[in-house]
Design a protein around this motif. Structure first.
Motif, PDB file in Angstrom:
ATOM      1  N   MET A   1       0.829  -1.182   0.000  1.00 44.37           N
ATOM      2  CA  MET A   1       0.000   0.000   0.000  1.00 44.37           C
ATOM      3  C   MET A   1       0.878   1.253   0.000  1.00 44.37           C
ATOM      4  O   MET A   1       2.078   1.174  -0.019  1.00 44.37           O
ATOM      5  CB  MET A   1      -0.900  -0.008   1.232  1.00 44.37           C
ATOM      6  CG  MET A   1      -2.043  -1.002   1.167  1.00 44.37           C
ATOM      7  SD  MET A   1      -3.318  -0.428   0.080  1.00 44.37           S
ATOM      8  CE  MET A   1      -3.525  -1.824  -0.966  1.00 44.37           C
ATOM      9  N   THR A   2       0.234   2.391   0.079  1.00 43.34           N
ATOM     10  CA  THR A   2       0.939   3.662  -0.016  1.00 43.34           C
ATOM     11  C   THR A   2       1.390   4.146   1.355  1.00 43.34           C
ATOM     12  O   THR A   2       0.633   4.136   2.311  1.00 43.34           O
ATOM     13  CB  THR A   2       0.015   4.726  -0.645  1.00 43.34           C
ATOM     14  OG1 THR A   2      -0.435   4.237  -1.899  1.00 43.34           O
ATOM     15  CG2 THR A   2       0.733   6.032  -0.835  1.00 43.34           C
ATOM     16  N   ARG A   3       2.623   4.586   1.412  1.00 46.79           N
ATOM     17  CA  ARG A   3       3.174   5.148   2.648  1.00 46.79           C
ATOM     18  C   ARG A   3       4.092   6.301   2.242  1.00 46.79           C
ATOM     19  O   ARG A   3       4.904   6.144   1.341  1.00 46.79           O
ATOM     20  CB  ARG A   3       3.954   4.079   3.408  1.00 46.79           C
ATOM     21  CG  ARG A   3       4.618   4.606   4.653  1.00 46.79           C
ATOM     22  CD  ARG A   3       5.320   3.494   5.428  1.00 46.79           C
ATOM     23  NE  ARG A   3       4.385   2.951   6.393  1.00 46.79           N
ATOM     24  CZ  ARG A   3       4.065   1.666   6.490  1.00 46.79           C
ATOM     25  NH1 ARG A   3       4.593   0.786   5.693  1.00 46.79           N
ATOM     26  NH2 ARG A   3       3.213   1.256   7.399  1.00 46.79           N
ATOM     27  N   ILE A   4       3.953   7.442   2.873  1.00 48.21           N
ATOM     28  CA  ILE A   4       4.829   8.579   2.592  1.00 48.21           C
ATOM     29  C   ILE A   4       6.209   8.274   3.176  1.00 48.21           C
ATOM     30  O   ILE A   4       6.329   7.999   4.368  1.00 48.21           O
ATOM     31  CB  ILE A   4       4.259   9.873   3.187  1.00 48.21           C
ATOM     32  CG1 ILE A   4       2.930  10.219   2.515  1.00 48.21           C
ATOM     33  CG2 ILE A   4       5.257  11.019   3.050  1.00 48.21           C
ATOM     34  CD1 ILE A   4       2.182  11.357   3.161  1.00 48.21           C
ATOM     35  N   MET A   5       7.215   8.318   2.336  1.00 56.31           N
ATOM     36  CA  MET A   5       8.569   7.994   2.789  1.00 56.31           C
ATOM     37  C   MET A   5       9.481   9.222   2.819  1.00 56.31           C
ATOM     38  O   MET A   5      10.552   9.178   3.398  1.00 56.31           O
ATOM     39  CB  MET A   5       9.185   6.918   1.892  1.00 56.31           C
ATOM     40  CG  MET A   5       8.413   5.600   1.921  1.00 56.31           C
ATOM     41  SD  MET A   5       8.166   4.918   3.574  1.00 56.31           S
ATOM     42  CE  MET A   5       9.817   4.498   4.036  1.00 56.31           C
ATOM     43  N   ASN A   6       9.068  10.303   2.181  1.00 59.09           N
ATOM     44  CA  ASN A   6       9.857  11.532   2.184  1.00 59.09           C
ATOM     45  C   ASN A   6       8.902  12.696   2.420  1.00 59.09           C
ATOM     46  O   ASN A   6       8.287  13.213   1.505  1.00 59.09           O
ATOM     47  CB  ASN A   6      10.613  11.693   0.864  1.00 59.09           C
ATOM     48  CG  ASN A   6      11.623  12.820   0.940  1.00 59.09           C
ATOM     49  OD1 ASN A   6      11.844  13.401   1.991  1.00 59.09           O
ATOM     50  ND2 ASN A   6      12.227  13.131  -0.187  1.00 59.09           N
ATOM     51  N   HIS A   7       8.784  13.090   3.670  1.00 55.13           N
ATOM     52  CA  HIS A   7       7.841  14.121   4.079  1.00 55.13           C
ATOM     53  C   HIS A   7       8.533  15.481   4.089  1.00 55.13           C
ATOM     54  O   HIS A   7       9.669  15.585   4.537  1.00 55.13           O
ATOM     55  CB  HIS A   7       7.310  13.778   5.478  1.00 55.13           C
ATOM     56  CG  HIS A   7       6.152  14.593   5.889  1.00 55.13           C
ATOM     57  ND1 HIS A   7       6.275  15.828   6.463  1.00 55.13           N
ATOM     58  CD2 HIS A   7       4.823  14.349   5.818  1.00 55.13           C
ATOM     59  CE1 HIS A   7       5.083  16.317   6.732  1.00 55.13           C
ATOM     60  NE2 HIS A   7       4.182  15.437   6.347  1.00 55.13           N
ATOM     61  N   PRO A   8       7.859  16.539   3.617  1.00 50.10           N
ATOM     62  CA  PRO A   8       8.509  17.850   3.564  1.00 50.10           C
ATOM     63  C   PRO A   8       8.897  18.412   4.930  1.00 50.10           C
ATOM     64  O   PRO A   8       9.834  19.202   5.022  1.00 50.10           O
ATOM     65  CB  PRO A   8       7.469  18.743   2.878  1.00 50.10           C
ATOM     66  CG  PRO A   8       6.194  18.000   2.893  1.00 50.10           C
ATOM     67  CD  PRO A   8       6.518  16.551   3.053  1.00 50.10           C
ATOM     68  N   ILE A   9       8.216  18.023   5.978  1.00 51.32           N
ATOM     69  CA  ILE A   9       8.547  18.519   7.317  1.00 51.32           C
ATOM     70  C   ILE A   9       9.291  17.467   8.132  1.00 51.32           C
ATOM     71  O   ILE A   9      10.287  17.767   8.791  1.00 51.32           O
ATOM     72  CB  ILE A   9       7.271  18.971   8.064  1.00 51.32           C
ATOM     73  CG1 ILE A   9       6.643  20.163   7.333  1.00 51.32           C
ATOM     74  CG2 ILE A   9       7.576  19.333   9.524  1.00 51.32           C
ATOM     75  CD1 ILE A   9       5.288  20.570   7.832  1.00 51.32           C
ATOM     76  N   LEU A  10       8.819  16.216   8.101  1.00 49.58           N
ATOM     77  CA  LEU A  10       9.424  15.150   8.908  1.00 49.58           C
ATOM     78  C   LEU A  10      10.708  14.594   8.299  1.00 49.58           C
ATOM     79  O   LEU A  10      11.464  13.925   8.984  1.00 49.58           O
ATOM     80  CB  LEU A  10       8.412  14.014   9.107  1.00 49.58           C
ATOM     81  CG  LEU A  10       7.101  14.399   9.785  1.00 49.58           C
ATOM     82  CD1 LEU A  10       6.163  13.208   9.820  1.00 49.58           C
ATOM     83  CD2 LEU A  10       7.353  14.947  11.175  1.00 49.58           C
ATOM     84  N   GLY A  11      10.917  14.860   7.026  1.00 51.51           N
ATOM     85  CA  GLY A  11      12.130  14.372   6.356  1.00 51.51           C
ATOM     86  C   GLY A  11      11.956  12.960   5.828  1.00 51.51           C
ATOM     87  O   GLY A  11      10.845  12.464   5.655  1.00 51.51           O
ATOM     88  N   LYS A  12      13.083  12.277   5.604  1.00 50.44           N
ATOM     89  CA  LYS A  12      13.057  10.911   5.088  1.00 50.44           C
ATOM     90  C   LYS A  12      12.665   9.945   6.201  1.00 50.44           C
ATOM     91  O   LYS A  12      13.195  10.006   7.294  1.00 50.44           O
ATOM     92  CB  LYS A  12      14.416  10.527   4.512  1.00 50.44           C
ATOM     93  CG  LYS A  12      14.751  11.249   3.236  1.00 50.44           C
ATOM     94  CD  LYS A  12      16.009  10.671   2.609  1.00 50.44           C
ATOM     95  CE  LYS A  12      16.327  11.392   1.336  1.00 50.44           C
ATOM     96  NZ  LYS A  12      15.715  10.797   0.178  1.00 50.44           N
ATOM     97  N   LEU A  13      11.729   9.069   5.881  1.00 46.18           N
ATOM     98  CA  LEU A  13      11.224   8.134   6.869  1.00 46.18           C
ATOM     99  C   LEU A  13      11.655   6.697   6.582  1.00 46.18           C
ATOM    100  O   LEU A  13      11.309   5.799   7.319  1.00 46.18           O
ATOM    101  CB  LEU A  13       9.689   8.212   6.936  1.00 46.18           C
ATOM    102  CG  LEU A  13       9.117   9.587   7.265  1.00 46.18           C
ATOM    103  CD1 LEU A  13       7.604   9.567   7.173  1.00 46.18           C
ATOM    104  CD2 LEU A  13       9.570  10.052   8.621  1.00 46.18           C
TER     105      LEU A  13
END
Length: 110
Positions: A1-13
């Motif tokens: 499924m979809t998961r955000i891996m590079n967030h503009p505030i949290l950075g790379k996850l």
């Protein structure tokens, strides 16, 4: 499924540890630091509970802690908001179930 891996505030996850948890007895995986809501959405789970009286399905609504639609039971604690609660390793999460209509039963018994 979809998961955000590079967030503009949290950075790379993508460096966050993958941790197991259970939802309604089924094993899923989350990234350390994810909320229950984010982890369930990433695993394709859209329904968190059913309405206590009508039994209609309920899922994510506001995702910011205001509406209480995402209430789940976490390690035996009722009414935890999935959008505000961080997944912990081996956490046991249960969906909300339909409850007996206590008010209706009390009226019928009178």
């Amino acid at each position: 499924m979809t998961r955000i891996m590079n967030h503009p505030i949290l950075g790379k996850l993508d460096n966050n540890k993958t941790i197991p948890f259970q939802f309604d007895g089924k094993l899923y995986y989350a990234r350390e630091g994810e909320t229950i809501a984010a982890a369930l959405l990433a695993n394709g789970v859209r329904q968190l509970r059913v309405h206590e009286e009508s039994g209609t399905p309920r899922g994510f609504y506001c995702n910011i802690g205001h509406c209480m639609e995402c209430r789940v039971t976490v390690n035996g604690q009722l009414n935890k908001r999935a959008c505000l609660t961080t997944v912990e390793e081996d956490m046991l999460i249960e969906s909300g179930k339909r409850l007996p209509n206590i008010v209706k039963r009390m009226v019928e018994e009178q």
